[in-house]
Design a protein around this motif. Sequence first.
Motif, PDB file in Angstrom:
ATOM      1  N   VAL A 235       0.850  -1.198   0.000  1.00 51.03           N
ATOM      2  CA  VAL A 235       0.000   0.000   0.000  1.00 51.03           C
ATOM      3  C   VAL A 235       0.884   1.247   0.000  1.00 51.03           C
ATOM      4  N   LEU A 236       1.943   1.201   0.794  1.00 51.49           N
ATOM      5  CA  LEU A 236       2.848   2.355   0.860  1.00 51.49           C
ATOM      6  C   LEU A 236       3.517   2.592  -0.500  1.00 51.49           C
ATOM      7  N   ASP A 237       4.026   1.528  -1.103  1.00 50.02           N
ATOM      8  CA  ASP A 237       4.681   1.675  -2.415  1.00 50.02           C
ATOM      9  C   ASP A 237       3.707   2.231  -3.446  1.00 50.02           C
ATOM     10  N   HIS A 238       2.491   1.730  -3.398  1.00 49.63           N
ATOM     11  CA  HIS A 238       1.457   2.163  -4.343  1.00 49.63           C
ATOM     12  C   HIS A 238       1.214   3.660  -4.184  1.00 49.63           C
ATOM     13  N   PHE A 239       1.125   4.094  -2.922  1.00 53.76           N
ATOM     14  CA  PHE A 239       0.898   5.518  -2.677  1.00 53.76           C
ATOM     15  C   PHE A 239       2.078   6.348  -3.194  1.00 53.76           C
ATOM     16  N   ILE A 240       3.292   5.902  -2.889  1.00 57.38           N
ATOM     17  CA  ILE A 240       4.455   6.719  -3.267  1.00 57.38           C
ATOM     18  C   ILE A 240       4.512   6.858  -4.791  1.00 57.38           C
ATOM     19  N   GLU A 241       4.184   5.782  -5.477  1.00 54.27           N
ATOM     20  CA  GLU A 241       4.252   5.853  -6.936  1.00 54.27           C
ATOM     21  C   GLU A 241       3.091   6.659  -7.528  1.00 54.27           C
ATOM     22  N   HIS A 242       1.869   6.417  -7.014  1.00 54.82           N
ATOM     23  CA  HIS A 242       0.706   6.993  -7.698  1.00 54.82           C
ATOM     24  C   HIS A 242       0.052   8.166  -6.972  1.00 54.82           C
ATOM     25  N   GLY A 243       0.215   8.228  -5.656  1.00 54.77           N
ATOM     26  CA  GLY A 243      -0.508   9.267  -4.908  1.00 54.77           C
ATOM     27  C   GLY A 243       0.351  10.464  -4.522  1.00 54.77           C
ATOM     28  N   LEU A 244       1.574  10.161  -4.056  1.00 54.44           N
ATOM     29  CA  LEU A 244       2.418  11.225  -3.500  1.00 54.44           C
ATOM     30  C   LEU A 244       2.639  12.401  -4.459  1.00 54.44           C
ATOM     31  N   PRO A 245       2.894  12.148  -5.750  1.00 59.75           N
ATOM     32  CA  PRO A 245       3.191  13.293  -6.609  1.00 59.75           C
ATOM     33  C   PRO A 245       2.110  14.380  -6.578  1.00 59.75           C
ATOM     34  N   LYS A 246       0.859  13.993  -6.385  1.00 60.53           N
ATOM     35  CA  LYS A 246      -0.188  15.019  -6.369  1.00 60.53           C
ATOM     36  C   LYS A 246      -0.785  15.229  -4.977  1.00 60.53           C
ATOM     37  N   PHE A 247      -0.205  14.563  -3.980  1.00 60.90           N
ATOM     38  CA  PHE A 247      -0.769  14.648  -2.626  1.00 60.90           C
ATOM     39  C   PHE A 247      -0.925  16.089  -2.160  1.00 60.90           C
ATOM     40  N   GLY A 248       0.131  16.878  -2.365  1.00 64.89           N
ATOM     41  CA  GLY A 248       0.104  18.257  -1.867  1.00 64.89           C
ATOM     42  C   GLY A 248      -0.988  19.064  -2.548  1.00 64.89           C
ATOM     43  N   ASP A 249      -0.996  19.003  -3.857  1.00 62.42           N
ATOM     44  CA  ASP A 249      -1.958  19.817  -4.622  1.00 62.42           C
ATOM     45  C   ASP A 249      -3.386  19.589  -4.154  1.00 62.42           C
ATOM     46  N   TYR A 250      -3.753  18.315  -3.973  1.00 60.07           N
ATOM     47  CA  TYR A 250      -5.168  17.998  -3.747  1.00 60.07           C
ATOM     48  C   TYR A 250      -5.475  17.502  -2.338  1.00 60.07           C
ATOM     49  N   GLN A 251      -4.602  17.833  -1.414  1.00 62.68           N
ATOM     50  CA  GLN A 251      -4.737  17.375  -0.035  1.00 62.68           C
ATOM     51  C   GLN A 251      -6.085  17.770   0.583  1.00 62.68           C
ATOM     52  N   ASP A 252      -6.590  18.934   0.223  1.00 63.77           N
ATOM     53  CA  ASP A 252      -7.812  19.441   0.859  1.00 63.77           C
ATOM     54  C   ASP A 252      -9.041  19.304  -0.035  1.00 63.77           C
ATOM     55  N   ALA A 253      -8.864  18.707  -1.208  1.00 58.24           N
ATOM     56  CA  ALA A 253      -9.994  18.630  -2.153  1.00 58.24           C
ATOM     57  C   ALA A 253     -10.970  17.530  -1.751  1.00 58.24           C
ATOM     58  N   MET A 254     -12.235  17.718  -2.139  1.00 56.31           N
ATOM     59  CA  MET A 254     -13.260  16.690  -1.856  1.00 56.31           C
ATOM     60  C   MET A 254     -14.109  16.507  -3.111  1.00 56.31           C
ATOM     61  N   LEU A 255     -14.323  15.245  -3.500  1.00 54.92           N
ATOM     62  CA  LEU A 255     -15.139  14.965  -4.681  1.00 54.92           C
ATOM     63  C   LEU A 255     -16.102  13.828  -4.379  1.00 54.92           C
ATOM     64  N   TYR A 428     -16.684  27.648   1.889  1.00 57.77           N
ATOM     65  CA  TYR A 428     -15.462  26.839   1.848  1.00 57.77           C
ATOM     66  C   TYR A 428     -15.762  25.477   1.210  1.00 57.77           C
ATOM     67  N   ILE A 429     -16.905  24.894   1.593  1.00 55.62           N
ATOM     68  CA  ILE A 429     -17.252  23.557   1.077  1.00 55.62           C
ATOM     69  C   ILE A 429     -17.509  23.636  -0.433  1.00 55.62           C
ATOM     70  N   ALA A 430     -18.155  24.711  -0.835  1.00 53.81           N
ATOM     71  CA  ALA A 430     -18.418  24.890  -2.272  1.00 53.81           C
ATOM     72  C   ALA A 430     -17.102  25.059  -3.038  1.00 53.81           C
ATOM     73  N   LYS A 431     -16.146  25.726  -2.411  1.00 50.24           N
ATOM     74  CA  LYS A 431     -14.867  25.973  -3.102  1.00 50.24           C
ATOM     75  C   LYS A 431     -14.044  24.685  -3.219  1.00 50.24           C
ATOM     76  N   MET A 432     -14.053  23.863  -2.167  1.00 46.46           N
ATOM     77  CA  MET A 432     -13.148  22.718  -2.134  1.00 46.46           C
ATOM     78  C   MET A 432     -13.790  21.402  -2.595  1.00 46.46           C
ATOM     79  N   SER A 433     -15.094  21.415  -2.918  1.00 44.26           N
ATOM     80  CA  SER A 433     -15.756  20.158  -3.296  1.00 44.26           C
ATOM     81  C   SER A 433     -16.770  20.394  -4.403  1.00 44.26           C
ATOM     82  N   ASN A 434     -17.355  19.288  -4.868  1.00 42.54           N
ATOM     83  CA  ASN A 434     -18.490  19.433  -5.798  1.00 42.54           C
ATOM     84  C   ASN A 434     -19.788  18.990  -5.124  1.00 42.54           C
TER      85      ASN A 434
END
Length: 510
Positions: A235-255, A428-434
Amino acid sequence: MVKPRLVLVLGDQLTTEIAALRAADKARDVVVMAEVMDEARYVPHHPKKIALVLAAMRKFAAALEAEGRQVAYARLDDSDNAGSIPGELLRRAEAFEADEVIATTPGEWRLIEALDELPLTLHQHPDDRFLCSRSEFANWAEGRKELRMEWFYREMRRKTGLLMEGDDPAGGNWNYDADNRKPASDDADPPEPLSFAPDDTVDQVLDLVEERFGGHFGDLRPFGFATDRKQALKVLDHFIEHGLPKFGDYQDAMLSGEPMLWHAVISPYLNIGLLDPLEVCQRCEQAWQDGKAPLNATEGFIRQIIGWREFVRGVYFLEGPDYARRNALNHQRGLPDLYWGGETRMACMAEVVAQTRKYAYAHHIQRLMITGNFALLAGIDPAEVHEWYLSVYADAYEWVEAPNTVGMSQFADGGIVASKPYVSSGNYIAKMSNYCRDCAYDVKAKSGETACPFNLLYWYFIDRHRDRFEDNPRMKVIYRNWDKRDEDDRAQILREAEAWLDQLSKGKTV
Ligand code: FAD
Ligand code: DLZ
Ligand code: SF4
């Protein structure tokens, strides 16, 4: 003959590096592990959480036996199961004629106190899976007017050397949050989370949990959590490869329909010992050094683990056993049924509660700015909010859950964890989510029939807690804006908020 000692390993201490195992003599001592009703029921845990802990315990016990340890393991349905951790220790003490227990300090005052009361000699070892010991945190906190995570975090960076270039932070800044916190667009394509098909051990546990705890809030199946270290590392390896690169950008986003986005979903494994916090951070740092993840993401992620995670644990132990019962704002309303899946017209709340039921997971901003924000605005008794969070998430243990809920989210500790309350209007919720798009309420309406409840309740909260927050430097502008509004408008908002809360308390669908 030398008497054996009992080596207690709890369900959230599943690593061969745990202090009690390191202190034990493999040839002499008996490892005690116990599935017990008391731990499964002190709150109505989500069935997925119970299954994760029991399956991981069974696999860990088997691994210890395979390396030559003697393990006395009690299954939940064993007829002679004593039903509690102290009860199991007493039973095993009698069976093995032992009178000493080696333990790693539990992560909850309740169990620490229970072990202290045992009529056996207890050798307790600090839980050194954490980077900052309880005494080190107490030293850091001593004499400070306020405890701020950011200063603590810098100490942890220096201590670990993570993202350091000599005495300076990598890239010149300690914190890159200014580059983070972007909303995600509807066509965002987050990675598929890893999921593991149940093996025989997991299958047996799932049947047991279904039979015993099927009535608890939460879907047991499908169950795809990692239940041993090898899987957790995947799970950790999967995150580092696929999640970490965009983790910062979308840390607070909700969909809607995307509960995990670019989050790691590793807290259940960190908290039970399948992953080690330092190893997680070092692997992420390596990914950054190899050019596979940007600095803003890597720093943001490492800050959550060596900053927030260590900081909240420090506060929990510093503040003492009464911490989870604090109620600085004197909020008394009962937890509404909508937290347990009762009907609601609020799309954001319905979405987060539904995904919590399904996955035993919500990411930080969902916990803080949807369910937490609502509870705080609606004036719900923090003890009930605390019990809810402790029950419904797979990663919930009191040392980490209570400071996040009682402190950060509900401001019930009076401002130890958070310097101002985490409240927001619907904006805030409208800004960060759909979420708002499919809601029966109108996020743009500030008052009137369709007004978003977060809008009404936000100003109601601000108004009713004026005495406490008006002079807070970070809230002065808010009070100025409120006071500038037309008096009739203010009165209407407060009236409508009260009427709305009245409906909520009467159990009406709101
Ligand atoms: P990511 O967003 O990918 O973050 C990586 C890691 O950082 C997490 O796995 C976690 O170990 C750590 N982390 C991030 N934020 C925090 C934080 N505020 N406190 C401690 N560690 C943090 N976390 C728990 O582990 N258990 C809880 O019971 C818990 N209860 C919470 C209750 C509330 C009201 C709030 C606001 C937050 C709570 N958190 C809790 C913190 C945070 O929400 C979770 O750690 C995070 O959502 C776990 O998902 P993730 O592994 O995908 O995290
Ligand atoms: C969470 C949990 C559950 C559901 N069951 C057990 C159990 O049967 N046996 C056990 O040793 N631990 C369990 N745990 C984890 C404990 O509740 C945890 O060790 C304490 O809350 C301290 O953090
Ligand atoms: Fe939530 Fe208000 Fe948006 Fe509805 S309009 S989803 S209640 S924030």
